[in-house]
Design an enzyme around this catalytic site. Structure first.
Site, PDB file in Angstrom:
ATOM      1  N   SER A 146     -18.683  43.359  -1.815  1.00  0.00           N
ATOM      2  CA  SER A 146     -18.683  44.745  -1.361  1.00  0.00           C
ATOM      3  C   SER A 146     -20.043  45.249  -0.902  1.00  0.00           C
ATOM      4  O   SER A 146     -20.635  44.712   0.019  1.00  0.00           O
ATOM      5  CB  SER A 146     -18.113  45.622  -2.468  1.00  0.00           C
ATOM      6  N   ASP A 167     -19.200  50.053   4.024  1.00  0.00           N
ATOM      7  CA  ASP A 167     -19.930  49.078   3.209  1.00  0.00           C
ATOM      8  C   ASP A 167     -19.632  47.639   3.621  1.00  0.00           C
ATOM      9  O   ASP A 167     -18.980  47.395   4.628  1.00  0.00           O
ATOM     10  CB  ASP A 167     -19.626  49.297   1.720  1.00  0.00           C
ATOM     11  N   ASP A 200     -17.587  45.275   2.747  1.00  0.00           N
ATOM     12  CA  ASP A 200     -16.216  44.820   2.997  1.00  0.00           C
ATOM     13  C   ASP A 200     -15.332  45.887   3.633  1.00  0.00           C
ATOM     14  O   ASP A 200     -14.121  45.699   3.741  1.00  0.00           O
ATOM     15  CB  ASP A 200     -15.587  44.290   1.707  1.00  0.00           C
TER      16      ASP A 200
HETATM   17  C1  VG1 Z   1     -18.110  50.462  -8.476  1.00  0.00           C
HETATM   18  C2  VG1 Z   1     -17.658  51.897  -8.285  1.00  0.00           C
HETATM   19  C3  VG1 Z   1     -16.145  51.969  -8.330  1.00  0.00           C
HETATM   20  C4  VG1 Z   1     -15.553  51.017  -7.273  1.00  0.00           C
HETATM   21  C5  VG1 Z   1     -16.091  49.617  -7.495  1.00  0.00           C
HETATM   22  C6  VG1 Z   1     -15.648  48.662  -6.411  1.00  0.00           C
HETATM   23  O1  VG1 Z   1     -17.723  50.009  -9.741  1.00  0.00           O
HETATM   24  O2  VG1 Z   1     -18.205  52.724  -9.260  1.00  0.00           O
HETATM   25  O3  VG1 Z   1     -15.742  53.294  -8.106  1.00  0.00           O
HETATM   26  O4  VG1 Z   1     -14.154  50.994  -7.364  1.00  0.00           O
HETATM   27  O5  VG1 Z   1     -17.520  49.643  -7.490  1.00  0.00           O
HETATM   28  O6  VG1 Z   1     -16.018  49.127  -5.142  1.00  0.00           O
HETATM   29  P1  VG1 Z   1     -18.728  49.965 -11.009  1.00  0.00           P
HETATM   30  O7  VG1 Z   1     -17.945  49.305 -12.102  1.00  0.00           O
HETATM   31  O8  VG1 Z   1     -19.921  49.204 -10.563  1.00  0.00           O
HETATM   32  O9  VG1 Z   1     -19.064  51.387 -11.295  1.00  0.00           O
HETATM   33  V1  VG1 Z   1     -16.354  48.032  -3.905  1.00  0.00           V
HETATM   34  O10 VG1 Z   1     -16.582  48.905  -2.545  1.00  0.00           O
HETATM   35  O11 VG1 Z   1     -17.312  47.057  -4.722  1.00  0.00           O
HETATM   36  O12 VG1 Z   1     -14.938  47.070  -3.753  1.00  0.00           O
HETATM   37 CO    CO Z   2     -16.475  47.739  -0.942  1.00  0.00          CO
END
Ligand code: VG1
Ligand code: CO
Length: 542
Positions: free
Chosen positions: A112, A276, A278
């Protein structure tokens, strides 16, 4: 020919908020990828002869892992794999392909918004047949399997050509290399009023979309410039690079600072946006105004009926717990359901499948709807454009009118990155131990009315997810939330979410950090952030 290869388990293949994420050299350990992919297949049933969708965000190591997944899928007995040309599929596009082809599931390769490159991050995620991230029941089964795995199976064949669109045979399995953009662009055309947006661009509306050298480049070029007539060059950093040009493909005010500065300058275009690594996140900035993701969710929900795909209205809105309550006020006004879930898109799937929610969002720049089962960066940008085309007002005017109508939820998130894991765990344990005694006490002049560790009871399947974030609510309606990130790959990241609702018309234009200063100070003192982590200021403020 299928080869069975003996292997030994790794003890750290537990999927986090969104799949398994580690540094590339970690994934490059012998059989590390193979073990995890085999554990996914071993945890599933009934996929013989079925379709698997595979694609990634194009980051370093994407192509190598795709070859392994294809050969292992052939050995496992899948009938067909659909893979994006060049190994590319944005996360929402992959979700769409899984749904429209009735695939059994999909494997999405991405970390991501985390940086890419030989020493940066990589990730593997499994999505189920509704197109959404596997629910915890499945990710737990995968993790359990990784701990006992003793062999993996792989089809012994030369690498597949991923660059030419067409159909190939990989042993008994078919590989279809598909255009990554076409089906997604067609879906967007169905949801939004492309002719109104085209007219707006024709009348001189200007925008800047920063693809951050990540996966949305080709999607944004095709949709915004080719189909909607945005001026050539409106999409910048449009060529996906394995290392994202050395930047973090994270569309926030720190990593998309150039775009932000431009949008705050006198020469700003009408609309600025970014996505972002992805393609599932979005950043929305109007001329002279940053729209927080929490506000954006509320605004999109309040105006969604202006887009053809949502003209019939919304069934409900869902947001992650740390996301501000701005959307709650819209749901209340519309008389529709509002759902509060743990962080991570996997929790929205059941609500969307059951028709309880139509639009979902997270404070971390993720917004989406029932059109797929992932958050969707370009979808949010297009819904904004559709709203702007119909209302013919500036982003700033629309946002400020919304605040006057619903009140403003001042909101910020403070991240402390790469802190010592033990210190982070100690901080959370300390907070949890305080919870019972907090209500009725005063922190930095604010009265605590409620304090708990969020537990989610899924209203559709009854599953329970505990320990999803410590929240402390004050009697003036302000709130702070603490949780540790589940997507990082080194040390721990503490996220502190701070919020206050203000309805007083004179106080709608304050600077966010100022409006929240006493809540921020309360959070620092209650959690003992500087004493426990040695940090006096957050690394990222969003
Ligand atoms: C983060 C965000 C969360 C999101 C996740 C994946 O997780 O806070 O809201 O769903 O990334 O997003 P964490 O556990 O680091 O707070 V992505 O765009 O990485 O698929
Ligand atoms: Co993402």
């Amino acid at each position: 020919m299928i080869k069975s290869v003996p292997t030994t388990p790794y003890d750290d293949q537990k999927p986090g908020t969104s799949g398994l994420r580690k540094k590339v050299p970690h994934f490059q350990q012998p059989n590390y990828v193979q073990n995890f992919v085999q554990a996914i297949f071993d945890s599933l049933e009934g996929f013989e002869g079925q379709t698997l969708v595979v694609g990634g965000d194009g980051r370093y190591f994407n192509r190598e892992v795709i070859q392994i997944v294809l050969k292992m899928a052939a050995a496992a007995g899948f009938g067909r794999v659909l893979v994006g040309q060049g190994g590319i599929l944005s996360t929402p596009a992959a979700s769409n392909i899984i749904r429209t082809t009735s695939a059994f599931g999909g494997i999405i390769l991405s970390a991501s918004h985390n940086p890419g490159g030989p020493n940066e991050d990589f990730g593997i995620k499994y999505n189920i047949s509704n197109g959404g991230p596997a629910p915890e029941k499945i990710t737990e089964a995968i993790y359990a399997r990784t701990k006992t795995i003793s062999e993996y199976r792989i089809f012994d064949a030369p690498d597949v050509d991923l660059d030419a669109i067409g159909t190939l045979a990989l042993g008994p399995m078919t590989v279809e290399v598909i255009d990554p953009v076409e089906a997604y662009a067609a879906l967007m055309e169905k949801l939004f009023n492309f002719s109104a947006i085209r007219t707006m661009f024709g009348n001189g509306f200007s925008m800047a979309f920063d693809a951050m050298h990540a996966v949305t480049g080709p999607y944004a070029k095709e949709i915004l410039e080719n189909r909607l007539g945005a001026a050539p060059g409106s999409v910048r950093n449009a060529v996906p690079l394995p290392d994202f040009g050395g930047h973090h493909p994270d569309p926030n005010l720190v990593h998309a600072k150039e775009l932000y500065d431009q949008m705050m300058s006198p020469a700003a275009p009408d609309f600025g946006a970014a996505s972002d690594g992805d393609g599932d996140r979005n950043l929305i900035i109007g001329r002279g105004i940053f729209v927080t993701p929490s506000d954006s969710l509320a605004l999109l929900a309040a105006n969604a009926q202006l887009a053809p795909g949502y003209a019939a209205g919304l069934a409900g809105i869902a947001r992650s717990m740390p996301t501000s309550a701005a959307a709650d006020r819209v749901a209340e006004k519309l008389g529709i359901g509002i759902y509060e879930t743990p962080t991570g898109w996997k929790f929205f799937g059941n609500l969307l499948d059951a028709g309880k929610a139509t639009i979902c969002g997270e404070e971390s720049a993720g917004t989406g709807s029932n059109h797929v089962r992932e958050k969707d960066g370009l979808w949010a940008v297009l819904l904004w454009l559709n709203i702007l085309a119909v209302r013919q007002e500036s982003v700033k005017d629309i946002v400020e009118a919304h605040w006057r109508n619903y009140g403003r939820n001042y909101y910020t998130r403070h991240d402390y990155e790469g802190i010592d894991t033990e210190a982070a765990n100690g901080l959370m344990a300390h907070l949890r131990s305080e919870l019972a005694s907090l209500p009725g006490t005063k922190i930095n002049g604010l009265f605590v009315s409620m304090a708990d560790d969020f537990t989610y009871h899924d209203p559709v399947d009854g599953s329970v997810s505990a320990q999803q974030g410590v929240r402390v609510v004050f009697d003036d309606g302000s709130r702070m939330v603490f949780r540790l990130s589940g997507t990082g790959t080194s040390g721990a990241t503490l996220r502190v979410y701070l919020e206050r609702l203000v309805t007083d018309e004179d106080k709608l234009g304050l600077e966010t950090q100022e409006a929240l200063a006493d809540v921020i100070a309360a959070a620092q003192s209650l959690a003992g952030i500087s004493e426990r982590t040695g940090r006096t200021a957050p690394d990222v403020i969003t």
